[in-house]
Design an enzyme around this catalytic site. Structure first.
Site, PDB file in Angstrom:
ATOM      1  CE  LYS A 215      65.161 -48.217  33.348  1.00  0.00           C
ATOM      2  NZ  LYS A 215      64.305 -48.637  32.298  1.00  0.00           N
ATOM      3  CB  CYS A 269      68.113 -51.874  29.922  1.00  0.00           C
ATOM      4  SG  CYS A 269      67.841 -50.503  28.639  1.00  0.00           S
TER       5      CYS A 269
HETATM    6  N1  SAJ Z   1      65.329 -62.358  27.203  1.00  0.00           N
HETATM    7  C1  SAJ Z   1      65.198 -64.051  27.326  1.00  0.00           C
HETATM    8  N2  SAJ Z   1      64.172 -64.753  27.545  1.00  0.00           N
HETATM    9  C2  SAJ Z   1      62.945 -63.976  27.814  1.00  0.00           C
HETATM   10  C3  SAJ Z   1      62.789 -62.288  27.673  1.00  0.00           C
HETATM   11  C4  SAJ Z   1      64.066 -61.901  27.266  1.00  0.00           C
HETATM   12  O1  SAJ Z   1      66.311 -64.426  27.089  1.00  0.00           O
HETATM   13  O2  SAJ Z   1      62.119 -64.519  28.337  1.00  0.00           O
HETATM   14  C5  SAJ Z   1      66.220 -61.499  26.696  1.00  0.00           C
HETATM   15  C6  SAJ Z   1      66.037 -60.976  25.258  1.00  0.00           C
HETATM   16  O3  SAJ Z   1      66.269 -62.050  24.080  1.00  0.00           O
HETATM   17  C7  SAJ Z   1      67.158 -59.882  25.327  1.00  0.00           C
HETATM   18  C8  SAJ Z   1      67.048 -59.515  26.587  1.00  0.00           C
HETATM   19  O4  SAJ Z   1      66.674 -60.442  27.529  1.00  0.00           O
HETATM   20  O5  SAJ Z   1      68.321 -60.467  25.036  1.00  0.00           O
HETATM   21  C9  SAJ Z   1      66.298 -58.213  26.936  1.00  0.00           C
HETATM   22  O6  SAJ Z   1      65.140 -58.070  26.219  1.00  0.00           O
HETATM   23  P1  SAJ Z   1      63.904 -57.725  26.865  1.00  0.00           P
HETATM   24  O7  SAJ Z   1      62.516 -57.649  25.468  1.00  0.00           O
HETATM   25  O8  SAJ Z   1      63.429 -58.411  28.074  1.00  0.00           O
HETATM   26  O9  SAJ Z   1      64.139 -56.011  27.323  1.00  0.00           O
HETATM   27  P2  SAJ Z   1      64.729 -54.801  26.613  1.00  0.00           P
HETATM   28  O10 SAJ Z   1      66.172 -54.910  27.255  1.00  0.00           O
HETATM   29  O11 SAJ Z   1      64.405 -54.550  25.136  1.00  0.00           O
HETATM   30  O12 SAJ Z   1      63.934 -53.568  27.214  1.00  0.00           O
HETATM   31  C10 SAJ Z   1      63.732 -53.801  28.855  1.00  0.00           C
HETATM   32  C11 SAJ Z   1      62.298 -53.659  29.289  1.00  0.00           C
HETATM   33  N3  SAJ Z   1      62.403 -53.741  30.755  1.00  0.00           N
HETATM   34  C12 SAJ Z   1      61.710 -54.778  31.156  1.00  0.00           C
HETATM   35  O13 SAJ Z   1      60.730 -55.478  30.749  1.00  0.00           O
HETATM   36  C13 SAJ Z   1      61.727 -54.734  32.859  1.00  0.00           C
HETATM   37  C14 SAJ Z   1      61.830 -52.284  29.259  1.00  0.00           C
HETATM   38  O14 SAJ Z   1      60.525 -52.007  29.542  1.00  0.00           O
HETATM   39  C15 SAJ Z   1      62.881 -51.208  29.648  1.00  0.00           C
HETATM   40  O15 SAJ Z   1      62.399 -49.582  29.442  1.00  0.00           O
HETATM   41  C16 SAJ Z   1      64.196 -51.455  29.054  1.00  0.00           C
HETATM   42  O16 SAJ Z   1      64.833 -52.656  29.216  1.00  0.00           O
HETATM   43  C17 SAJ Z   1      65.170 -50.048  29.472  1.00  0.00           C
HETATM   44  O17 SAJ Z   1      65.360 -49.309  28.740  1.00  0.00           O
HETATM   45  O18 SAJ Z   1      65.566 -50.329  30.597  1.00  0.00           O
END
Ligand code: SAJ
Length: 431
Positions: A215, A269
């Site tokens: 995780k 997360c």
């Molecule tokens: N972000 C960027 N650039 C990108 C992708 C994301 O700056 O190319 C930023 C987003 O704007 C945001 C942050 O990252 O601020 C996180 O967003 P996210 O969509 O990547 O992830 P979360 O936090 O909504 O959900 C994550 C997911 N983990 C992964 O993709 C490995 C989800 O599957 C997990 O279940 C979740 O964390 C969790 O609960 O741990």
């Protein structure tokens, strides 16, 4: 696949993961008690309502509560299966705090019976499930606890992290593969039987320690990759190159897939879990720690660049576009967009307007700043400097003619057609 109708399940923690999980298990035909320390949350769920926003969750909860399959309470009742889904925050020094996990363990200890299955779902430092087992062994010396006894244990203890994306939780809880780690292989098999009843994805068993690390690794992988994109964006700005074009072109290589830069990493997360790994092996986690530091530094960099731009245009009204931590959601907690917009609001007060289609009011960070929440149309009419912080669909669809003569600082690469000439300093469209 309906769950054995006699099976009773107690889910501890009715938050973003616990409530959807409890509701889905209840829909599968089980009798579920959802436990939360907040009386307000318990009352809300018992009235068939929800206290969190998640696609389709309201209808699902309403249905299972009306049928009597889901009931909420402030303390656990005896059950066949206990699922712990409580928060695991970290302190200012990034040390993980498993206090809520241990409290939940203490709460179930008195009602545990031989044959019960205990599952930890909370994101946890490696070794936490073993701590749960040790605590149960201490509190219930009458039970043979796995890992703390010889021969066959009386109860089963496993770790199974969720990996769902906010906004798709109900779909992903069912469709995603699950990695299930047992204190013993027998514990893992027992937990797999449980999950197979309502998960369509593959259920793969391993040890509790490996599942805990899986995780943390998943979110750290994403954090490191976002840090790479954010580092590129700051380098490209220094070298006068359009980072969005560079990433677009590099990604045409068949084995390159660079993520998108932004104003930093938000959410509950990805910006948190890497610290759990760093804390577990500080000497060995140099890359993961540095990635975290790069992503934190990116927010500070955007604040500095935006402040400079606003200061260079003293007569101009400014619109900060978006507050959510990612596009098309209404979650403003742990959001770098809020950090940037609030820093500007504190320094420039009434000159700053905020456009956030998902907000009804500005969060507390803006109290007393003089900044106002305004509609997109009034921002386009009254503001000549736009600072794009979130890539909401609504913003993407603004045609060039409505923004061609604006000064734009686009931290999300939303508008590749924005003319650089309109930008003033070299910051335009450079994140
Ligand atoms: N972000 C960027 N650039 C990108 C992708 C994301 O700056 O190319 C930023 C987003 O704007 C945001 C942050 O990252 O601020 C996180 O967003 P996210 O969509 O990547 O992830 P979360 O936090 O909504 O959900 C994550 C997911 N983990 C992964 O993709 C490995 C989800 O599957 C997990 O279940 C979740 O964390 C969790 O609960 O741990």
């Amino acid at each position: 696949m309906p769950i054995d109708s006699e099976q009773t399940v107690c889910v501890l923690g009715l938050g973003y993961i616990g409530l959807p999980t409890a509701a889905l298990i209840a829909r599968s035909g089980c009798r579920v008690t959802g436990v939360d320390v907040s009386q307000q949350v318990v009352d809300t769920v018992n009235s068939g309502k929800v206290h969190i926003e998640e696609v389709d969750l309201d209808g699902l909860v309403q249905g299972v509560v009306a049928r009597g399959s889901l009931t909420a309470a402030t303390a656990p009742l005896p059950a066949d299966v206990f699922v712990i889904a409580v928060p695991t925050p970290h302190d200012e020094e990034h040390r993980p705090d498993i206090g809520h996990v241990l409290s939940a363990t203490r709460a179930i200890a008195p009602v545990l019976k031989a044959g019960n299955l205990v599952i930890l779902e909370s994101t946890s430092p490696v070794g936490t499930t073993e701590k749960v087992a040790a605590l149960l062994a201490e509190l219930r010396p009458d039970l043979k606890v796995p890992g703390a006894c010889s021969g066959a244990a009386d109860i089963f203890i496993s770790y199974c992290p969720e990996r769902v994306l906010p906004g798709r939780i109900l779909v992903e809880l069912v469709d995603n593969d699950r990695c299930i780690g047992g204190i013993t292989p027998r514990c893992a098999r027992r937990a797999m039987t449980f999950y197979r009843q309502f998960v369509r994805g593959a259920c793969i068993t391993t040890s509790a320690r490996a599942a805990e690390m899986v995780k943390l690794v998943e979110n750290s992988y994403r954090d490191v990759n976002i840090a790479f994109a954010n580092e590129l964006s700051m380098m490209a700005e220094e070298m006068g190159v359009d980072v969005w074009e560079v990433i677009r072109l590099a990604n045409r290589h068949p084995r390159v897939n660079i993520l998108q830069p932004g104003p930093g990493v938000g959410g509950h997360c990805i910006a948190v879990d890497p610290w759990f790994l760093v804390h577990g092996a500080p000497e060995q986690s140099r890359l993961i720690r540095t990635a975290r530091e790069v992503n934190i530094a990116k927010t500070a960099h955007v604040i500095g660049a935006a402040e400079m731009l606003v200061a260079q245009h003293p007569q101009v009204r400014v619109a900060c576009m978006g507050l959510a931590f990612k596009p098309n959601i209404d979650d403003f907690r742990e959001s770098p967009a809020v950090d940037v917009a609030a820093a500007l609001a504190r320094r420039f007060g009434e000159r700053i307007s905020i456009v956030e289609p998902f907000a009804k009011a500005l969060p507390a960070e803006f109290d007393g700043s003089g900044a106002k929440l305004i509609e997109l149309d009034s921002a386009l009419a009254s503001c000549d400097l736009l600072i794009v912080l979130v890539d909401h669909e609504l913003f993407k669809s603004i045609p060039l003619e409505e923004r061609a003569d604006k000064i734009v600082y686009d931290t999300r690469g939303l508008w590749p057609d924005q003319p650089a000439a309109a930008a003033g300093p070299s910051l335009s469209r450079v994140a």
